[in-house]
Scaffold this active site. Structure first.
Site, PDB file in Angstrom:
ATOM      1  CG  HIS A   1     -10.368  -3.940  -3.184  1.00  0.00           C
ATOM      2  ND1 HIS A   1     -11.745  -3.765  -2.565  1.00  0.00           N
ATOM      3  CD2 HIS A   1      -9.514  -2.886  -2.886  1.00  0.00           C
ATOM      4  CE1 HIS A   1     -11.397  -2.585  -1.789  1.00  0.00           C
ATOM      5  NE2 HIS A   1     -10.105  -2.077  -1.772  1.00  0.00           N
TER       6      HIS A   1
ATOM      7  CE  LYS B   1      -3.726   0.514   0.146  1.00  0.00           C
ATOM      8  NZ  LYS B   1      -4.430   0.615  -1.249  1.00  0.00           N
TER       9      LYS B   1
HETATM   10  O1  GKR Z   1      -7.089  -0.611   4.220  1.00  0.00           O
HETATM   11  O2  GKR Z   1      -6.077   1.209   4.050  1.00  0.00           O
HETATM   12  C1  GKR Z   1      -6.648   0.316   3.451  1.00  0.00           C
HETATM   13  C2  GKR Z   1      -6.624   0.321   2.016  1.00  0.00           C
HETATM   14  O3  GKR Z   1      -6.036   1.461   1.579  1.00  0.00           O
HETATM   15  C3  GKR Z   1      -8.083   0.095   1.552  1.00  0.00           C
HETATM   16  O4  GKR Z   1      -8.958   0.993   2.115  1.00  0.00           O
HETATM   17  C4  GKR Z   1      -8.332   0.050  -0.012  1.00  0.00           C
HETATM   18  O5  GKR Z   1      -9.580   0.191  -0.214  1.00  0.00           O
HETATM   19  O6  GKR Z   1      -7.159  -1.991   0.193  1.00  0.00           O
HETATM   20  C5  GKR Z   1      -7.849  -1.114  -0.665  1.00  0.00           C
HETATM   21  C6  GKR Z   1      -7.258  -0.908  -2.099  1.00  0.00           C
HETATM   22  O7  GKR Z   1      -6.454  -1.660  -2.711  1.00  0.00           O
HETATM   23  O8  GKR Z   1      -7.377   0.069  -2.701  1.00  0.00           O
HETATM   24 MG    MG Z   2      -6.272  -0.630  -4.448  1.00  0.00          MG
END
Ligand code: GKR
Ligand code: MG
Length: 434
Positions: free
Chosen positions: A330, A203
């Site tokens: 996702h 991420k």
């Molecule tokens: O859990 O912080 C998180 C992610 O950024 C999530 O909110 C996203 O929706 O995992 C997700 C993504 O792949 O964009």
């Molecule tokens: Mg994503």
């Protein structure tokens, strides 16, 4: 005696249980995860006493849409799944009245009223499928047409993170901080050791792109030849995305949502051979045409919550096939019920070309009696009737009590608010951030 009595298919009651589950301080471009995150557990009970379970986002707006749907489902049949969306449209009211209060972060793409309703429908669909499977003695994958694989591969979902939440009494874990390439590689090694993952997603959108490029390069060195992905959730301009794509072409399996919006993604895609993936610009059927015809994305990350359930996920997969667009999956913070649903539907998709995402290994709590075990990064597809999970009622009660005790501050996910605890000047960054 081979006919299922109608009563066995008729919904007698629907229970909605909002819960708060412990979540580590995972960083993203909007802020940081709060110490607890809301989820909603949906139970559909038939007149024959069979209970099916489903799970979705637990923020207040979803809960408010789920309440009238729960009421309207009573007396209907668990096999009438094609009527669910229309029923929700008829009874949930105008979700635009609640949509502005949810997921200000935009990490899941633009939140329209329809998307909220579909995310609610998804939990009811899964609960009905679970109940139907238990009633017929068939696993959910069989109700979807049957599995095409015995196990489903997941990727390690790496996050920059703090060692602990900056709040007294918040849950703690032993992962420590990961704020640089060394920390990211150490995290990946632990995921590989504990769960056997061989595919890694980082991420991003947290640090300036150069630092995130360096983290991916460190992962490539530590895990030669392994599939790697980077996802800044649209934090970069088109120009910055070009630079990152140039630096990581040949290193990444795909680059996920480098920039926001389909036109921007198309501009990035036109200048790089690196495949672009999304869970932000294609999250509903009406968004598909523009994205596919402009070549904006080569991979769509499906998510049965967004798309309105497991059957719509299969519909999405069919459209992707027709356009030669790849499929991945996702995830957001979720419990074992959704993990089981994800695994069942993934098992039925012939062209699922990439390991699925899951936040699950970050979780220390669940509402199912047996926590799923990843082996070699895979989950075995259950052949037990329904989803193959059982509710741990004591755990559900405790997590619901936590939700009841909350003064409302944690009932809606707000990563920016969580960040402000550490940095009172923090505001959700404008897009593009870099
Ligand atoms: O859990 O912080 C998180 C992610 O950024 C999530 O909110 C996203 O929706 O995992 C997700 C993504 O792949 O964009
Ligand atoms: Mg994503």
């Amino acid at each position: 005696d081979r006919v299922i009595p109608q009563a066995n298919l008729t919904v007698e009651a629907v229970r909605l249980t909002p819960v708060l589950i412990a979540d580590p301080p995972l960083l993203n471009t909007q802020g940081v995860h709060q110490p607890y995150t809301p989820r909603l557990v949906v139970e559909v009970v038939t007149e024959a006493g069979v209970t099916g379970v489903g799970e979705t986002y637990g923020d207040t707006a979803y809960l408010r849409l789920a309440e009238p749907l729960a009421e309207a489902l009573r007396g209907r049949r668990i096999n009438e799944l094609n009527a669910l969306e229309t029923l929700a449209e008829a009874v949930c009211g105008d979700p635009s009245s609640v949509s502005d209060r949810v997921d200000a972060s935009g990490l899941r793409g633009v939140r329209t009223a329809d998307k909220l309703r579909l995310s609610v429908v998804s939990a009811f669909e899964v609960a009905c499928l679970d109940a139907l499977g238990k009633t017929c003695g068939l696993p959910v994958h069989a109700l979807l047409g049957g599995k095409v694989r015995e196990s489903v591969e997941y990727s390690a979902y790496l996050f920059y993170r703090w060692a602990k939440h900056p709040v007294d009494g918040a849950p703690v874990d032993d992962w420590g901080a990961a704020l640089d390439p060394e920390g990211v590689v150490a995290q990946a090694r632990r995921f590989a050791r504990d769960h056997g993952f061989t595919s890694f997603k980082l991420k991003g959108g947290v640090f300036p792109p150069d630092q995130e490029i360096a983290a991916i390069q460190a992962l490539a060195e530590a895990f030669p030849g392994r599939p790697l992905r980077l996802d800044p959730n649209g934090a970069w301009s088109v120009e910055t995305s070009h630079e990152v794509a140039r630096a990581l072409d040949g290193v990444l399996e795909y680059l996920e949502d480098p920039t926001t919006g389909t036109p921007g993604m198309a501009r990035v895609a036109s200048a790089t051979p690196l495949p672009l993936a999304t869970n932000m610009c294609v999250t509903t059927f009406p968004e598909i045409e523009e994205a596919f015809t402009t070549g904006a994305v080569r991979i769509v990350l499906c998510d049965h919550h967004y798309w309105g359930g497991l059957r719509n996920t299969r519909r999405l997969a069919g459209i992707c096939d027709a356009f030669g667009v790849g499929l991945s999956m996702h995830s957001n913070t979720h419990l074992g019920i959704s993990l089981a649903a994800m695994t069942h539907v993934a098992a039925t998709l012939p062209h699922l070309d990439h390991a699925c995402d899951t936040h699950y290994p970050w979780l220390t709590e669940d509402v199912v009696t047996e926590r799923p075990v990843f082996t070699g990064g895979h989950l075995t597809v259950s052949d037990a009737p329904g989803l193959g999970v059982e509710l741990d009622r004591e755990a559900l009660r405790a997590l619901h009590e936590r939700w009841l005790a909350d003064d409302g501050t944690l009932r809606d996910r707000d990563d920016a608010a969580a960040m402000r605890v550490a940095d009172p000047t923090w505001t959700t960054p404008a897009v593009p951030r870099w």
